[in-house]
Write a protein that holds these residues in place. Sequence first.
Motif, mmCIF file in Angstrom:
data_model
loop_
_atom_site.group_PDB
_atom_site.id
_atom_site.type_symbol
_atom_site.label_atom_id
_atom_site.label_comp_id
_atom_site.label_asym_id
_atom_site.label_seq_id
_atom_site.Cartn_x
_atom_site.Cartn_y
_atom_site.Cartn_z
ATOM 1 N N CYS A 25 -6.188 0.385 5.441
ATOM 2 C CA CYS A 25 -6.865 1.664 5.185
ATOM 3 C C CYS A 25 -7.991 1.532 4.173
ATOM 4 N N CYS A 68 0.848 -1.195 0.000
ATOM 5 C CA CYS A 68 0.000 0.000 0.000
ATOM 6 C C CYS A 68 0.882 1.243 0.000
ATOM 7 N N CYS A 111 0.354 2.723 3.762
ATOM 8 C CA CYS A 111 0.480 1.910 4.975
ATOM 9 C C CYS A 111 1.649 0.958 4.839
ATOM 10 N N CYS A 135 -5.876 -2.692 0.420
ATOM 11 C CA CYS A 135 -5.120 -2.647 1.664
ATOM 12 C C CYS A 135 -6.101 -2.886 2.809
HETATM 13 ZN ZN ZN Z 1 -3.237 1.179 3.211
#
Ligand code: ZN
Length: 731
Positions: A468, A447, A450, A465
Motif C-alpha cells: 500500500c 504493515c 496489509c 509496505c
Molecule cells: Zn500496507
Amino acid sequence: MSEQEFFHAGERVGVLTTQPLDRVLDYRAPEGGCFRGAYVEVPLGPRKVLGVIWGPGQGDFDSAKLRSVNRVLDVAPMREEMRQFLSRAADYTLTPMSSMLRLATRAPGLSDPVSMRKVLRRGLSEPERMTDARARVLAALEDYGGLAFTPKELSDLAGVTPSVVKGLVKQGALREEEAPRDLPYPHLDPELPGKTLTDDQAEAAEVLAEAVQSGAYGTTLLKGVTGSGKTEVYLEAVASCLRAGRQALVLLPEIALTAEFLTRVEARFGATPAEWHSGATMTERRRVWRMVGQGNAQLVIGARSSLFLPFQNLGLIIVDEEHDTSYKQEDGVLYNARDMAVLRAAMCSAQVVLASATPSLESWTNAEAGKYRRLDLTARFGAAVLPDMRAIDMRTEKLAPATWISPTLRSAMSKRLERGEQSLLFLNRRGFAPVTICRACGEQVACDHCDARMVEHRFQNRLMCHQCGETKPLPTVCPSCEVEGKMAPVGPGIERLGEEAASVFPDARIAVLSSDLFGSARALKERISEIAKGEADIILGTQLVAKGHNFPLLTLVGVIDADLGLQGSDLRAAERTFQLMRQVAGRAGRAEKPGEALLQSFQPEHPVIRAILTGDEEGFWKAEAAERQAAGVPPYGRMAGIILSGPDLAQVFDLGNALARNDGPLRSIGAQVYGPAPAPIARIRGRHRVRLLVKADKGVPLQDAISRWIAPCRLKGELRLNVDIDPQNFF
Ligand code: ZN
Ligand code: ADP
C-alpha cells in the motif's frame, strides 16, 4: 458503410459516455446533425461529459425530457473497427463499455476547441536595413522551405535574440499567422538506408515485410537471443508498413522506452515518431491522440495503453519483450496488452510481431500449434557471443554473516575492475532489508493495513509496505515486547547489497538502480544512459535492469539469489524465473567482449536452474508445456480470478460462499470453482481480500458463464468484486 450513418438535428441518438452507467443514453442530435462515431459533449445532470454517438436511440426514454447533444467535438470520429475492438475487449475482460471508452479517450483537453498559436512566415516586404542577424533569420526560413515557426523557434533556429525577430515582424518582413497548436508529426522516410542486415536477419525481415504487404491479419513470434538484432528486423517491418501508407505501433514495456531507443528509430526513418507513455506531458498526449486520429502520426512508440489510440489505418503492431509481465494492466481495466494487440490487429487486418528472447509459454504454444508464424534469430550480431553461464553452489561457499556476495563472485568482480569492465549484481528486492525483526521476542514489523511485512528503506530512513506504500519510522523499541535497541534487519535488499559491494570494493564506482531511488522515470533513464557510457564499475539492479538496456562495457552478471522466484506457488514461477534469469544474463557481453553470468543458488540441480544454465530452451518449454497440459491450466485450460474485498471479513466471506454455492452457470459449461479462500495477500489497505478461482476447459464460453454467475450479486456498502480473466498474478 455504417460509419457513414447520419443523424439529422433533433433525431434520437444513443450516446455512450465515459460515466459509469452501464448503458447507452438517449439524446437529440445537435444542430447540424452528426455522424455515428462522432465524439460529442452531452449534458448529464448538471455536468457536461464526453461521449460517442453509438447509434440510433433506444427510444425508451420520455421524448419530452430528451436533452440535446451540446456539440460535436473537432476530432476524427471513432471508426467502426475501433468500436468493435472496444466491444470485444469489454466482453473479453468483462469490463463496462464506459470504462473502455475512458481508456480510449485518455488525452486531456479533447473537448476543448482546437487551440491556436502565433506562427511566423516570410512577409512581403524587405527589412529596411539588412543586418547579419536579420539575414540569418530570413535564411533560416528559406532553408525550411516556407514552413512557419513560433517566434521562439525562429530565434533559436537562427541564433538571434527575440528582439531581432520582433523587429522583422514590425517591418513586415515576417508575417504573423494563427496555426493549430497540435502540429502533425514530421514525415518518416522508410526509404532511408537501414543497417545492412545479416542473412538471417534479412530473411526474417523479408518474411515480415511480405506479411505486412499482404494487408491481412497475422501474428508472428520473432524469437531471438538478446542482441541478435530483433529490433533491426522489426524496424524493417515498420518500414514496409509505412511504405504501404499505413500506421505502425511499437509497444514497449514502459521502462524500456528510452532515449536510446528513440534515437535508433530516428536514425532509421530520419525523424522522431510520436511517443505515448505516462511521462509525456499533457500537451504531448493531446497532440499524439489528435494526430493519430487524423492519420498525421505514422508511427507511435508507446506503453501498453497506446493500443487504445484512435488509429485511422493501423497496419502493424510490434510487441517488444512480449513476455514482460508489465503488459498486464493490474488495476482498473484488467487487460493484457499482448492479447489485446492481437485482437485489435484482427479487427483492422493488421500484422502483429511478438518479439522476445524468452517468449511467454502462451505465445510459444500458439506458434507450436501453428496459430502464429515463428521466426528465429539464433546468433548474436557481430562478434558478440552469448555469455558463459554457470552456477555458484552456495552450499560450498564460505560467507560471513549478513553478507551475500560469495568469494567466487567476488573474485570474478575483481577481475572486471582490473580490466576496466562493468559488473552487474542482480537482486529482485527493493529497499535495504525485507524483514525487520526484534531479536528479543522475534516480532517482525508488519504493515497496519496489509498482510505484509514492512521493508526497510535506509535511503529514506523508513519502513515501507510494498503493498500500500504506507511508511513509518524505524522503531527503536519493539512494538510488541517494548525492549529497546533489539530491532535488526534480516536478509538483503538492493540497498544493503550496495553497502556490501562498497565495503568489498571501496574504490569502485557503484550505482544502485532501483525504481524507488529515482524521483522520476526520466531521472532513472538518464542515469541508465550515463552508466551505459561507463560512469560506473559495479551496477546493482532490481528487475528493471532486465529490460532491454544495452550496457556495452558489461561483461559479468552475478545473480545474488537465483532461487528467489522458484519458491512461489504461482503457476508461472518456473517460467518467470527462466525468463528473468536468461534476460538478466543476456545483459552481459553485448559488445565485442565475451560475457559471463554467475548464478548463486542453493539448489543448482533444480530442473529450472539446469535449463537456464544449459540454455536448452526448447527442452524447458516442452517440459513446462507438458506439465501445464497435465494440470489443465493455461495455456491449455482457462482461468479466471474473482477477488472480493471489503472492510468486513465475515461479509466478504459470506459473499464468497454464496458465489461458490450458486455455481450453476459455471457447471453448465463444465467449469469448476475453487474457494473462497483468503488471497495470498489477505489484506491490502485495510480491506480484506478473498479469492475464488475458476478453471475451465479451453474453448468454453467462460466469460458468458461468469457474467451470468455474478449477475445476481448485490454488492452492499463497500464490498467490491473484481474479475480477472487470465490472471497473471495470484496476489
Ligand atoms: Zn500496507
Ligand atoms: P535485440 O533487439 O535482438 O536485442 P538489437 O536489434 O538491439 O537486438 O541489436 C543488438 C545490437 O547490434 C544493436 O546495437 C544493433 O544496432 C546491432 N546490430 C544488430 N544487427 C545489426 C546489423 N545488421 N548491422 C549493424 N548493427 C547491428
